[in-house]
Write an enzyme that holds these catalytic residues in place. Structure first.
Site, PDB file in Angstrom:
ATOM      1  N   SER A  13      31.693  40.649  45.182  1.00  0.00           N
ATOM      2  CA  SER A  13      32.100  41.975  45.655  1.00  0.00           C
ATOM      3  C   SER A  13      32.112  42.034  47.174  1.00  0.00           C
ATOM      4  CB  SER A  13      31.145  43.034  45.130  1.00  0.00           C
ATOM      5  OG  SER A  13      31.507  44.279  45.686  1.00  0.00           O
ATOM      6  N   MET A  27      40.933  36.511  48.825  1.00  0.00           N
ATOM      7  CA  MET A  27      39.511  36.277  48.572  1.00  0.00           C
ATOM      8  C   MET A  27      39.131  34.812  48.764  1.00  0.00           C
ATOM      9  SD  MET A  27      37.977  39.093  47.965  1.00  0.00           S
ATOM     10  CE  MET A  27      36.448  38.734  47.127  1.00  0.00           C
ATOM     11  N   LYS A  65      29.394  42.786  37.503  1.00  0.00           N
ATOM     12  CA  LYS A  65      30.413  43.070  38.529  1.00  0.00           C
ATOM     13  C   LYS A  65      31.331  44.204  38.061  1.00  0.00           C
ATOM     14  CE  LYS A  65      33.119  42.635  42.152  1.00  0.00           C
ATOM     15  NZ  LYS A  65      34.476  42.898  41.886  1.00  0.00           N
ATOM     16  N   HIS A 109      29.517  47.368  38.438  1.00  0.00           N
ATOM     17  CA  HIS A 109      29.526  47.674  39.877  1.00  0.00           C
ATOM     18  C   HIS A 109      30.836  48.365  40.244  1.00  0.00           C
ATOM     19  CE1 HIS A 109      31.257  46.578  43.769  1.00  0.00           C
ATOM     20  NE2 HIS A 109      30.053  46.690  44.279  1.00  0.00           N
ATOM     21  N   ASN A 110      31.950  47.816  39.772  1.00  0.00           N
ATOM     22  CA  ASN A 110      33.245  48.426  40.097  1.00  0.00           C
ATOM     23  C   ASN A 110      33.358  49.827  39.510  1.00  0.00           C
ATOM     24  OD1 ASN A 110      33.757  45.917  41.174  1.00  0.00           O
ATOM     25  ND2 ASN A 110      35.828  45.775  40.362  1.00  0.00           N
ATOM     26  N   GLU A 138      31.518  52.079  41.663  1.00  0.00           N
ATOM     27  CA  GLU A 138      32.337  52.281  42.879  1.00  0.00           C
ATOM     28  C   GLU A 138      33.387  53.387  42.632  1.00  0.00           C
ATOM     29  OE1 GLU A 138      33.897  48.496  44.436  1.00  0.00           O
ATOM     30  OE2 GLU A 138      35.829  49.491  44.631  1.00  0.00           O
ATOM     31  N   LYS A 150      43.149  49.018  39.155  1.00  0.00           N
ATOM     32  CA  LYS A 150      43.491  47.692  38.635  1.00  0.00           C
ATOM     33  C   LYS A 150      42.946  47.437  37.241  1.00  0.00           C
ATOM     34  CE  LYS A 150      44.504  44.889  42.655  1.00  0.00           C
ATOM     35  NZ  LYS A 150      43.953  43.862  43.558  1.00  0.00           N
TER      36      LYS A 150
HETATM   37  P1  NBP Z   1      45.168  37.386  43.543  1.00  0.00           P
HETATM   38  O1  NBP Z   1      44.465  38.078  42.443  1.00  0.00           O
HETATM   39  O2  NBP Z   1      46.283  38.076  44.218  1.00  0.00           O
HETATM   40  O3  NBP Z   1      45.719  35.963  42.982  1.00  0.00           O
HETATM   41  C1  NBP Z   1      46.511  35.126  43.766  1.00  0.00           C
HETATM   42  C2  NBP Z   1      46.100  33.667  43.587  1.00  0.00           C
HETATM   43  O4  NBP Z   1      46.214  33.293  42.196  1.00  0.00           O
HETATM   44  C3  NBP Z   1      47.018  32.724  44.350  1.00  0.00           C
HETATM   45  O5  NBP Z   1      46.252  31.691  44.895  1.00  0.00           O
HETATM   46  C4  NBP Z   1      47.948  32.226  43.251  1.00  0.00           C
HETATM   47  O6  NBP Z   1      48.533  30.985  43.553  1.00  0.00           O
HETATM   48  C5  NBP Z   1      46.985  32.090  42.125  1.00  0.00           C
HETATM   49  N1  NBP Z   1      47.618  31.930  40.811  1.00  0.00           N
HETATM   50  C6  NBP Z   1      48.320  32.795  40.053  1.00  0.00           C
HETATM   51 BR1  NBP Z   1      48.778  34.492  40.575  1.00  0.00          BR
HETATM   52  N2  NBP Z   1      48.714  32.302  38.882  1.00  0.00           N
HETATM   53  C7  NBP Z   1      48.248  31.040  38.878  1.00  0.00           C
HETATM   54  C8  NBP Z   1      48.313  29.999  37.932  1.00  0.00           C
HETATM   55  N3  NBP Z   1      48.919  30.161  36.759  1.00  0.00           N
HETATM   56  N4  NBP Z   1      47.749  28.815  38.246  1.00  0.00           N
HETATM   57  C9  NBP Z   1      47.125  28.639  39.421  1.00  0.00           C
HETATM   58  N5  NBP Z   1      47.002  29.607  40.358  1.00  0.00           N
HETATM   59  C10 NBP Z   1      47.555  30.798  40.087  1.00  0.00           C
HETATM   60  O7  NBP Z   1      44.131  36.891  44.662  1.00  0.00           O
HETATM   61  P2  NBP Z   1      42.890  37.685  45.332  1.00  0.00           P
HETATM   62  O8  NBP Z   1      43.243  39.087  45.704  1.00  0.00           O
HETATM   63  O9  NBP Z   1      42.373  36.756  46.375  1.00  0.00           O
HETATM   64  O10 NBP Z   1      41.826  37.780  44.151  1.00  0.00           O
HETATM   65  C11 NBP Z   1      41.312  36.650  43.470  1.00  0.00           C
HETATM   66  C12 NBP Z   1      40.367  37.133  42.386  1.00  0.00           C
HETATM   67  O11 NBP Z   1      39.282  37.831  43.004  1.00  0.00           O
HETATM   68  C13 NBP Z   1      40.976  38.122  41.397  1.00  0.00           C
HETATM   69  O12 NBP Z   1      40.425  37.952  40.132  1.00  0.00           O
HETATM   70  C14 NBP Z   1      40.568  39.481  41.942  1.00  0.00           C
HETATM   71  O13 NBP Z   1      40.536  40.481  40.950  1.00  0.00           O
HETATM   72  C15 NBP Z   1      39.190  39.155  42.473  1.00  0.00           C
HETATM   73  N6  NBP Z   1      38.717  40.040  43.547  1.00  0.00           N
HETATM   74  C16 NBP Z   1      39.562  40.500  44.495  1.00  0.00           C
HETATM   75  C17 NBP Z   1      39.097  41.322  45.510  1.00  0.00           C
HETATM   76  C18 NBP Z   1      40.020  41.824  46.592  1.00  0.00           C
HETATM   77  O14 NBP Z   1      39.562  42.653  47.406  1.00  0.00           O
HETATM   78  N7  NBP Z   1      41.263  41.364  46.672  1.00  0.00           N
HETATM   79  C19 NBP Z   1      37.741  41.656  45.547  1.00  0.00           C
HETATM   80  C20 NBP Z   1      36.881  41.145  44.598  1.00  0.00           C
HETATM   81  C21 NBP Z   1      37.385  40.326  43.598  1.00  0.00           C
HETATM   82  P3  NBP Z   1      50.007  30.922  44.217  1.00  0.00           P
HETATM   83  O15 NBP Z   1      49.776  31.018  45.697  1.00  0.00           O
HETATM   84  O16 NBP Z   1      50.516  29.594  43.786  1.00  0.00           O
HETATM   85  O17 NBP Z   1      50.796  32.070  43.662  1.00  0.00           O
END
Ligand code: NBP
Length: 472
Positions: free
Chosen positions: A129, A14, A183, A186-187, A190, A261
């Site tokens: 989203s 994201m 949000k 919304h989920n 969904e 999730k």
């Molecule tokens: P993730 O939810 O998979 O999180 C990975 C990121 O979190 C990496 O950058 C990781 O850094 C970092 N991180 C973690 Br894990 N622990 C950490 C800590 N203690 N300190 C600093 N950084 C930390 O990433 P995502 O799928 O891009 O989602 C991000 C957010 O957006 C989440 O809350 C998710 O629920 C939400 N979201 C996701 C989607 C989707 O489709 N994926 C859609 C809408 C919203 P690292 O690289 O050092 O491990």
């Protein structure tokens, strides 16, 4: 040098796509990630030559931000968000804005907002989203936080959001946890939409056994009418995909075990806590749970038997139309329930949510985007204090018109032993909500019988309570 309009921490799926979106709209963006090699990989793969500061430390990251600083956290929800906030606090100043763009629990956002307010820092909980593609091309954005903080964020977020009917899919939802709550709702919606589509598929499969190509056509046709939406569109596309290994439709080789999730469970849990019926989304969450216990279902299928399969002998087109109507009517009930939940939360937390705004920002960029959200927007524009969407003249008419087909679809499913918890719970809500008289007179009598809980009488003014001596 402090040259960046905004910064983002957390370059996973994201975060990476969001910063590319921000940069493409003319903003200079500082990026940082806990594992610093990720920053270097991002720079090499997608960031070279673009308007980014690739920070190698949090100090460098904060130092690159123009004042008031805008630092967006895009990491895994929960403890990681608190960890990043704690690291940012000593580097930020009063008036700066920290944003959490992940799927955080709204009560966590309320707690964080309160704690940061004491330090003069604005904290924003922002629902984003639309998944990976939305983040890159324009998501639906649901920001919650102070009015002052919003003034600093609005120029950026309204520019990176999706556009629907010429308007950005981003409005200030309200204070503290309002954005994350919307949000989450919304989920939940969904979840409901996806379950209802799966039930339409299940009824038609059992009754008509269409080929994957025929299913693709059915959903393509549905997407041209009132059901026109992202989820119907991708469903039609799913049916066209063939597995290169077996030549079968990919959908037929996908194991029927659904994951989740947690936002669906949060939504239903809080609705129950507030005393709001959320049966369609509840059915969707439970259906995912039941799907996940595949081993038990396989074992039970050898012990428990349903009715013998009965291929449909009537007019195929009529059944397809009935299922379409059932899907549309059930979807209306699901949104009606979701909006009632948002209303209850708004009252509980004094958020003053604007339902026209909410429906309008869901029209683009997000997973539930759909043509019929124009109708919901119009319903709340006409009546901002509408108690229940089903009472809006347009939706009341649709429900009254489609209910005969809705009942045909549900009856067909029940006769064939096909579980349709979304369709049938939506219909039960419709039948309960429109009934001036319910069987709760008997229930109150039972409560009074065993617990002396008292009851009101139909022939006496409300608010007077009576006990009957049932044992005499
Ligand atoms: P993730 O939810 O998979 O999180 C990975 C990121 O979190 C990496 O950058 C990781 O850094 C970092 N991180 C973690 Br894990 N622990 C950490 C800590 N203690 N300190 C600093 N950084 C930390 O990433 P995502 O799928 O891009 O989602 C991000 C957010 O957006 C989440 O809350 C998710 O629920 C939400 N979201 C996701 C989607 C989707 O489709 N994926 C859609 C809408 C919203 P690292 O690289 O050092 O491990």
């Amino acid at each position: 040098m402090a040259s960046c309009d905004i910064g983002l921490i957390g370059l996973a799926v994201m975060g990476e796509n969001l910063v590319l979106n921000m940069e493409s709209r003319g903003f200079r963006v500082a990026v940082f990630n806990r594992t610093v090699s990720v920053v270097e990989e991002f720079e090499a793969a997608r960031g070279k030559g673009k308007n980014f500061v690739f920070a190698k430390s949090l100090e460098e990251f904060v130092g690159a931000l123009k004042k008031p600083r805008r630092a967006q956290i895009m990491v895994k929800a929960g403890a990681p968000v608190d960890a990043v906030i704690q690291q940012l606090i000593p580097l930020m100043e009063p008036g700066d804005v920290i944003i959490d763009g992940g799927n955080s629990l709204w009560t966590d956002t309320q707690r964080r907002e309160k704690a940061l307010k004491e330090k003069g820092i604005h904290f924003f909980g922002v629902g984003v989203s639309g998944g990976e593609e939305g983040a890159l091309k324009g998501p639906s954005i649901m920001p919650g936080g102070s009015k002052e903080g919003w003034a600093a964020l609005a120029p950026i977020y309204t520019k990176i959001a999706a556009v629907a009917e010429g308007e950005p899919c981003c409005r200030h939802m309200g204070p503290d946890g309002a954005g994350h709550y919307v949000k989450m709702a919304h989920n939940g919606i969904e979840y409901g939409d996806m379950q209802l589509i799966c039930e339409a598929y299940a009824i038609l499969k059992a009754a008509l056994n269409p080929s994957a190509e025929e299913f693709a056509q059915i959903f393509t046709d549905w997407n041209k009418g009132e059901l026109d939406s992202f989820l119907i569109e991708i469903t039609s596309r799913i049916f066209t995909k063939k597995d290169p290994e077996t030549g079968k439709a990919v959908v037929d080789i996908v194991l029927d075990k659904a994951g989740q999730k947690g936002t669906g469970k949060w939504t239903v849990g809080h609705a129950i806590e507030m005393g709001v019926p959320l049966s369609v989304i509840g059915s969707a969450v439970e259906a995912r749970i039941l799907s996940s216990i595949k081993d038990q279902r396989v074992a039970a299928s050898a012990v428990l038997h349903g009715p013998a399969p009965k291929p449909y002998s009537g007019d195929r087109a009529k059944l397809i139309e009935a299922v379409r109507d059932a899907l549309y009517a059930s979807k209306i009930i699901s949104y009606a329930q979701g909006m009632v939940q948002l209303g209850a939360a708004s009252e509980l937390y004094k958020w003053n949510l604007n339902f026209e705004d909410i429906a309008s920002i869901w029209r683009g960029g997000c997973i539930i985007r759909a043509r019929f959200l124009n109708r919901i927007t119009a319903a709340y524009k006409a009546n901002p204090t509408l108690k229940n969407l089903v009472l809006d003249p347009f939706f009341a008419d649709v429900l009254n018109r489609t209910q005969a087909n809705w009942r045909i679809a549900v009856t067909n499913a029940i006769g064939n032993g096909i579980a349709v918890p979304g369709f049938s719970s939506a219909l039960a809500y419709f039948d309960s909500y429109r009934s001036a008289n319910s069987p709760a007179n008997l229930l109150q009598a039972q409560r009074d019988y065993f617990g002396a809980h008292t009851f009101e009488r139909t022939d006496k003014p409300a608010g007077q309570f009576f006990h009957y001596d049932w044992l005499s």
